[in-house]
Design an enzyme around this catalytic site. Structure first.
Site, PDB file in Angstrom:
ATOM      1  N   ARG A 102      -3.347  -6.180   2.970  1.00 48.38           N
ATOM      2  CA  ARG A 102      -3.257  -4.620   3.230  1.00 48.38           C
ATOM      3  C   ARG A 102      -4.253  -3.827   2.553  1.00 48.38           C
ATOM      4  O   ARG A 102      -4.196  -3.649   1.400  1.00 48.38           O
ATOM      5  CB  ARG A 102      -1.744  -4.141   2.920  1.00 48.38           C
ATOM      6  CG  ARG A 102      -1.537  -2.694   2.895  1.00 48.38           C
ATOM      7  CD  ARG A 102       0.055  -2.335   2.846  1.00 48.38           C
ATOM      8  NE  ARG A 102       0.594  -2.339   1.789  1.00 48.38           N
ATOM      9  CZ  ARG A 102       1.962  -1.911   1.604  1.00 48.38           C
ATOM     10  NH1 ARG A 102       2.474  -1.382   2.368  1.00 48.38           N
ATOM     11  NH2 ARG A 102       2.458  -2.062   0.274  1.00 48.38           N
ATOM     12  N   ASP A 127       7.246   0.376  -6.398  1.00 49.56           N
ATOM     13  CA  ASP A 127       6.116   0.577  -6.066  1.00 49.56           C
ATOM     14  C   ASP A 127       5.681   1.906  -5.945  1.00 49.56           C
ATOM     15  O   ASP A 127       6.745   2.856  -6.138  1.00 49.56           O
ATOM     16  CB  ASP A 127       5.336  -0.555  -5.059  1.00 49.56           C
ATOM     17  CG  ASP A 127       6.104   0.015  -3.594  1.00 49.56           C
ATOM     18  OD1 ASP A 127       6.656   0.940  -3.540  1.00 49.56           O
ATOM     19  OD2 ASP A 127       5.761  -0.734  -2.846  1.00 49.56           O
TER      20      ASP A 127
END
Length: 532
Positions: free
Chosen positions: A167, A447
């Site tokens: 990613r 996160d």
């Protein structure tokens, strides 16, 4: 290929760079980066301007809707290109940052795939990003190892490992340490290009390919941009057209109204969509933040059973399976609790229920953040999904309307919810500034996406002076009191010396500014990135 002398006239590094990583930033790689930046960065900046224009329309009272001018794409019969064999079974995917030990453990975890993350779980220090590229290159070459002197233990890859998916960072982010023609490099192009340049040949030799997760798309025109980037890159590097495969994260409220259009734009490359639930909640609040009455309750009360989240999940499944691609479920943030069997059992029960809901709805796979949850998730999907995927489950019974996707979740706003958001937000930002983008807090893996929810909720609640469940008004006076209380709690949690460090003091300032500013900051990471 241009010489290094010619390259140096166009490419420069910020003064903060100490290690130039010549094994990654080779002449050939830099030339490729320059070609991509020259061709695609101006359009990227235009797309970001389009986001601002769209937000202005939302602020005037409009809502996301299914585009009228693309109705033909939604209603006509077509399908995406075939899915490679090693991406057809993705029942459990593990995610995490690109540090060396994590890469090895994730690939060895027993999950079907590993999403190596340069984005939300990676603090984008120069060293993290470049060492991450080296770690992935070593993993692809199967030469990666890691020695932990404290445990006197060496970590190496097993014979059977997960399929690797990478990613890159989102379109809104720059790589400020690399300048091309005195302009900061697109972080999306930087991460995407370096992995492709260094690994595409070895990946093909390994019987796999260059696979990516594309984050935070807000409009199908952004999918068109990515498709153009991929097509150009394949031609530039002499890669067979369609070899690069992508899964798109549906983590913005606007993208859920354009699922078919996004798939269509990437139909030669796309193999799936993923329900990026935490960013999706953040986007829902952010995009509709100035609509009267659109106030979201405590984060802990917004789950996949909330009507707007349930609608989004089922719509993703339906549109994916109609186009013969996979619909991957979202992340359960829980992590194993080693020192409390009772709490651990409760956490595992929540994860199991979440995964059962996904597989029974028709999802083809799910995400976990910790190797300790891989077996649990596998057992759920093995029980209910005997085949590699569920693309035969078309969910034609699903009829999702615009109002379904926009339904305001029910719930309350509590003092605990405010305190949790302040506490988690400051802890996370401080740790992120220290170079760690995936942080275990209160038995959950946090996160950037979950931190975004925390600070966005405080901003919205404060701006609207919402009523708490106990009847009090959440105004500036109450916020300051709770904020000071939580700072004292944080100081006790981490100790005076750590609390007084630059990272924690900057985190306090950043968080306070984000939640009290009249103007809403689109991403906390762009604000915090200035401090890295």
């Amino acid at each position: 290929m241009e010489t290094q002398t010619n390259l140096s006239q166009k490419i420069s590094f910020s003064k903060e760079v100490r290690n130039y990583h010549p094994e990654i930033l080779t002449d050939g790689a830099l030339t490729f980066l320059e070609a991509l930046q020259d061709r695609f960065n101006e359009k990227r900046l235009t797309l970001l301007k389009n986001r601002e224009c769209q937000q202005q329309l939302f602020d005037l009272g409009t809502y996301p809707s299914f585009p009228e001018n693309t109705k033909e794409i939604r209603n006509s019969e077509w399908a995406a290109a075939p899915i490679p064999s090693d991406l057809q079974d993705r029942r459990v995917e593990i995610t995490g940052p690109v540090d060396r030990k994590m890469v090895i453990n994730a690939l060895n975890s027993g999950a079907k795939t590993f999403m190596a993350d340069f984005e939300d779980s990676n603090a984008p220090l120069w060293e993290n990003c470049l060492q991450g590229q080296k770690n992935l290159k070593d993993a692809v070459n199967k030469t990666i190892s890691f020695y932990n002197p404290k445990r006197d233990k060496t970590y190496q890859l097993k014979e059977k490992i997960a399929t690797l998916i990478v990613r890159p960072r989102g379109l809104h982010l720059n790589e400020k340490h690399l300048l091309i023609k005195e302009q900061q490099m697109s972080a999306s192009l930087f991460d995407f290009a370096l992995y492709l340049f260094h690994n595409n040949e070895q990946l093909r030799e390994n019987g796999t390919g260059p696979y990516y997760y594309l984050p935070k798309l807000e409009h199908f025109t952004e999918a068109i941009w990515w498709n153009d980037v991929i097509d150009f890159s394949e031609e530039y590097l002499g890669i067979e057209h369609g070899a690069v495969k992508v899964t798109v994260l549906v983590e913005t409220i606007t993208a859920s109204f354009q699922l078919d259009e996004i798939i269509y734009a990437l139909k030669d490359h796309i193999v799936g969509l993923n329900c990026g639930r935490w960013d999706y909640i953040f986007s829902y609040i952010k995009k509709l933040r100035n609509h009267k009455g659109f106030v979201v309750p405590d984060r802990s009360q917004v789950t996949m059973t909330s009507p707007f989240m349930d609608a989004y999940s089922k719509l993703v499944i339906q549109r994916c399976h109609k186009r013969n691609i996979l619909a991957i479920g979202g992340m359960a943030a829980q992590i194993p609790i080693k020192d409390d069997e009772e709490k651990n059992a409760i956490a595992f029960t929540k994860v199991r229920a979440d995964k059962e809901r996904e597989v029974k709805n028709g999802h083809d796979g799910t995400w976990v953040a910790h190797p300790g949850l891989v077996k649990l998730a596998l057992n759920v999907f093995d029980t209910h999904m005997p085949n590699p995927n569920q693309m035969d489950v078309k969910r034609n019974d699903v009829k999702i309307t615009e109002s379904d996707l926009l339904a305001i979740p029910e719930g309350t706003i509590t003092e605990k919810g405010i305190r949790d958001n302040i506490n988690v937000g400051i802890h996370y930002i401080a740790t992120w500034l220290g170079g760690n983008g995936a942080v275990a807090l209160y038995n959950l893996m946090e996160d950037a996406a979950t931190a975004e929810i925390s600070r966005t909720q405080i901003w919205q609640w404060l701006k609207n002076e919402v009523l708490l469940d106990d009847g009090r008004t959440f105004d500036t006076i109450l916020f300051q009191k709770l904020f000071e209380d939580e700072l004292n709690i944080i100081k006790n949690q981490v100790g005076d010396s750590l609390f007084e460090t630059e990272n924690y003091q900057n985190a306090v300032q950043i968080f306070a500014k984000l939640v009290t500013s009249d103007e809403f900051e689109e991403f906390l990471t762009t604000q915090a990135y200035q401090y890295l």
